[in-house]
Design a protein around this motif. Structure first.
Motif, PDB file in Angstrom:
ATOM      1  N   ILE A   1       0.847  -1.201   0.000  1.00 51.60           N
ATOM      2  CA  ILE A   1       0.000   0.000   0.000  1.00 51.60           C
ATOM      3  C   ILE A   1       0.880   1.248   0.000  1.00 51.60           C
ATOM      4  O   ILE A   1       0.643   2.203  -0.731  1.00 51.60           O
ATOM      5  CB  ILE A   1      -0.942  -0.001   1.238  1.00 51.60           C
ATOM      6  N   ARG A   2       1.929   1.190   0.791  1.00 51.75           N
ATOM      7  CA  ARG A   2       2.861   2.315   0.855  1.00 51.75           C
ATOM      8  C   ARG A   2       3.465   2.616  -0.522  1.00 51.75           C
ATOM      9  O   ARG A   2       3.612   3.771  -0.904  1.00 51.75           O
ATOM     10  CB  ARG A   2       3.947   1.981   1.886  1.00 51.75           C
ATOM     11  N   TRP A   3       3.781   1.591  -1.294  1.00 46.56           N
ATOM     12  CA  TRP A   3       4.351   1.823  -2.626  1.00 46.56           C
ATOM     13  C   TRP A   3       3.314   2.366  -3.603  1.00 46.56           C
ATOM     14  O   TRP A   3       3.643   3.176  -4.460  1.00 46.56           O
ATOM     15  CB  TRP A   3       4.996   0.550  -3.182  1.00 46.56           C
ATOM     16  N   GLN A   4       2.068   1.924  -3.425  1.00 47.21           N
ATOM     17  CA  GLN A   4       1.010   2.473  -4.268  1.00 47.21           C
ATOM     18  C   GLN A   4       0.825   3.960  -3.969  1.00 47.21           C
ATOM     19  O   GLN A   4       0.614   4.760  -4.867  1.00 47.21           O
ATOM     20  CB  GLN A   4      -0.312   1.717  -4.061  1.00 47.21           C
ATOM     21  N   LEU A   5       0.922   4.335  -2.711  1.00 47.94           N
ATOM     22  CA  LEU A   5       0.830   5.743  -2.331  1.00 47.94           C
ATOM     23  C   LEU A   5       1.961   6.535  -2.959  1.00 47.94           C
ATOM     24  O   LEU A   5       1.771   7.637  -3.462  1.00 47.94           O
ATOM     25  CB  LEU A   5       0.889   5.887  -0.806  1.00 47.94           C
ATOM     26  N   SER A   6       3.141   5.959  -2.947  1.00 50.79           N
ATOM     27  CA  SER A   6       4.275   6.682  -3.504  1.00 50.79           C
ATOM     28  C   SER A   6       4.141   6.789  -5.027  1.00 50.79           C
ATOM     29  O   SER A   6       4.557   7.773  -5.631  1.00 50.79           O
ATOM     30  CB  SER A   6       5.592   6.031  -3.071  1.00 50.79           C
ATOM     31  N   THR A   7       3.480   5.808  -5.646  1.00 53.66           N
ATOM     32  CA  THR A   7       3.191   5.894  -7.081  1.00 53.66           C
ATOM     33  C   THR A   7       2.279   7.083  -7.356  1.00 53.66           C
ATOM     34  O   THR A   7       2.507   7.841  -8.308  1.00 53.66           O
ATOM     35  CB  THR A   7       2.496   4.604  -7.577  1.00 53.66           C
ATOM     36  N   SER A   8       1.271   7.274  -6.495  1.00 52.00           N
ATOM     37  CA  SER A   8       0.345   8.380  -6.743  1.00 52.00           C
ATOM     38  C   SER A   8       1.030   9.736  -6.574  1.00 52.00           C
ATOM     39  O   SER A   8       0.712  10.683  -7.291  1.00 52.00           O
ATOM     40  CB  SER A   8      -0.906   8.294  -5.873  1.00 52.00           C
ATOM     41  N   ILE A   9       1.960   9.831  -5.635  1.00 53.66           N
ATOM     42  CA  ILE A   9       2.694  11.100  -5.481  1.00 53.66           C
ATOM     43  C   ILE A   9       3.528  11.371  -6.730  1.00 53.66           C
ATOM     44  O   ILE A   9       3.507  12.472  -7.287  1.00 53.66           O
ATOM     45  CB  ILE A   9       3.588  11.065  -4.227  1.00 53.66           C
ATOM     46  N   LEU A  10       4.207  10.351  -7.203  1.00 52.66           N
ATOM     47  CA  LEU A  10       5.012  10.502  -8.415  1.00 52.66           C
ATOM     48  C   LEU A  10       4.134  10.938  -9.587  1.00 52.66           C
ATOM     49  O   LEU A  10       4.471  11.864 -10.325  1.00 52.66           O
ATOM     50  CB  LEU A  10       5.712   9.169  -8.732  1.00 52.66           C
ATOM     51  N   TRP A  11       2.984  10.283  -9.698  1.00 58.01           N
ATOM     52  CA  TRP A  11       2.069  10.593 -10.798  1.00 58.01           C
ATOM     53  C   TRP A  11       1.572  12.034 -10.713  1.00 58.01           C
ATOM     54  O   TRP A  11       1.572  12.765 -11.704  1.00 58.01           O
ATOM     55  CB  TRP A  11       0.891   9.609 -10.762  1.00 58.01           C
ATOM     56  N   LEU A  12       1.178  12.457  -9.500  1.00 59.58           N
ATOM     57  CA  LEU A  12       0.678  13.826  -9.299  1.00 59.58           C
ATOM     58  C   LEU A  12       1.723  14.871  -9.684  1.00 59.58           C
ATOM     59  O   LEU A  12       1.428  15.834 -10.391  1.00 59.58           O
ATOM     60  CB  LEU A  12       0.303  14.026  -7.827  1.00 59.58           C
ATOM     61  N   VAL A  13       2.954  14.657  -9.217  1.00 60.17           N
ATOM     62  CA  VAL A  13       4.017  15.639  -9.486  1.00 60.17           C
ATOM     63  C   VAL A  13       4.361  15.661 -10.969  1.00 60.17           C
ATOM     64  O   VAL A  13       4.459  16.727 -11.581  1.00 60.17           O
ATOM     65  CB  VAL A  13       5.269  15.331  -8.635  1.00 60.17           C
ATOM     66  N   VAL A  14       4.480  14.488 -11.559  1.00 54.51           N
ATOM     67  CA  VAL A  14       4.828  14.414 -12.978  1.00 54.51           C
ATOM     68  C   VAL A  14       3.708  15.018 -13.840  1.00 54.51           C
ATOM     69  O   VAL A  14       3.957  15.699 -14.826  1.00 54.51           O
ATOM     70  CB  VAL A  14       5.118  12.941 -13.385  1.00 54.51           C
ATOM     71  N   LYS A  15       2.472  14.800 -13.413  1.00 54.84           N
ATOM     72  CA  LYS A  15       1.325  15.341 -14.136  1.00 54.84           C
ATOM     73  C   LYS A  15       1.344  16.874 -14.114  1.00 54.84           C
ATOM     74  O   LYS A  15       1.023  17.540 -15.093  1.00 54.84           O
ATOM     75  CB  LYS A  15       0.030  14.831 -13.475  1.00 54.84           C
ATOM     76  N   ASN A  16       1.743  17.426 -12.968  1.00 52.38           N
ATOM     77  CA  ASN A  16       1.723  18.885 -12.830  1.00 52.38           C
ATOM     78  C   ASN A  16       3.000  19.557 -13.331  1.00 52.38           C
ATOM     79  O   ASN A  16       2.968  20.687 -13.801  1.00 52.38           O
ATOM     80  CB  ASN A  16       1.476  19.272 -11.371  1.00 52.38           C
ATOM     81  N   LEU A  17       4.124  18.889 -13.199  1.00 58.07           N
ATOM     82  CA  LEU A  17       5.398  19.527 -13.553  1.00 58.07           C
ATOM     83  C   LEU A  17       6.006  18.954 -14.831  1.00 58.07           C
ATOM     84  O   LEU A  17       7.025  19.435 -15.308  1.00 58.07           O
ATOM     85  CB  LEU A  17       6.412  19.394 -12.410  1.00 58.07           C
ATOM     86  N   GLY A  18       5.391  17.904 -15.359  1.00 59.46           N
ATOM     87  CA  GLY A  18       5.902  17.318 -16.582  1.00 59.46           C
ATOM     88  C   GLY A  18       6.909  16.211 -16.307  1.00 59.46           C
ATOM     89  O   GLY A  18       7.483  16.137 -15.227  1.00 59.46           O
ATOM     90  N   VAL A  19       7.083  15.360 -17.292  1.00 58.66           N
ATOM     91  CA  VAL A  19       8.021  14.249 -17.144  1.00 58.66           C
ATOM     92  C   VAL A  19       9.447  14.777 -17.284  1.00 58.66           C
ATOM     93  O   VAL A  19       9.764  15.499 -18.225  1.00 58.66           O
ATOM     94  CB  VAL A  19       7.752  13.165 -18.223  1.00 58.66           C
ATOM     95  N   GLY A  20      10.273  14.449 -16.360  1.00 58.67           N
ATOM     96  CA  GLY A  20      11.661  14.893 -16.438  1.00 58.67           C
ATOM     97  C   GLY A  20      12.390  14.558 -15.165  1.00 58.67           C
ATOM     98  O   GLY A  20      11.759  14.213 -14.158  1.00 58.67           O
TER      99      GLY A  20
END
Ligand SMILES: [Zn+2]
Length: 120
Positions: A10-29
């Motif tokens: 569950i903890r890794w799924q949460l960290s996936t969502s944080i990564l997704w949120l940041v990448v979605k807002n700031l772009g892939v890089g």
């Protein structure tokens, strides 16, 4: 152990969502990934600490044969290494026979330390 594994998933799924949120807002890089991991690290430092020190964790060491550090009886020996609020991982190892071990864990329980018991 299995409960801890599920928590960890569950903890890794949460960290996936944080990564997704940041990448979605700031772009892939690389920079947005670094930022996502900085955010994740600040959150998961505490979550991981909880997962690995929660009640799921109780560590005993076992010796097939040896001398009890208390009564000197030769028998199989136990050593309580880790429970919440009790951590002897860095301490000089002391092993006890089943009777002495029980007496000592009872004394620890009286002090409010939660010990479930030997795992074998
Ligand atoms: Zn003993």
């Amino acid at each position: 152990m299995f409960k801890r594994f599920i928590l960890y998933q569950i903890r890794w799924q949460l960290s996936t969502s944080i990564l997704w949120l940041v990448v979605k807002n700031l772009g892939v890089g690389i920079y947005s990934t670094i930022i996502a991991n900085l955010i994740g690290g600040s959150i998961f430092f505490w979550i991981d600490k909880f997962i690995f020190t929660s009640e799921a964790v109780e560590m005993w060491h076992f010796r097939e044969r040896g001398y009890c550090d208390d009564c000197q009886k030769e028998t199989s020996l136990w050593r309580l290494v880790l429970v919440p609020n009790y951590d002897r991982r860095q301490s000089e190892p002391r092993f006890f026979c089943i009777e002495c071990s029980k007496r000592r864990t009872d004394a620890l329980r009286d002090k409010g330390i939660k010990i479930r018991g030997r795992s074998r």
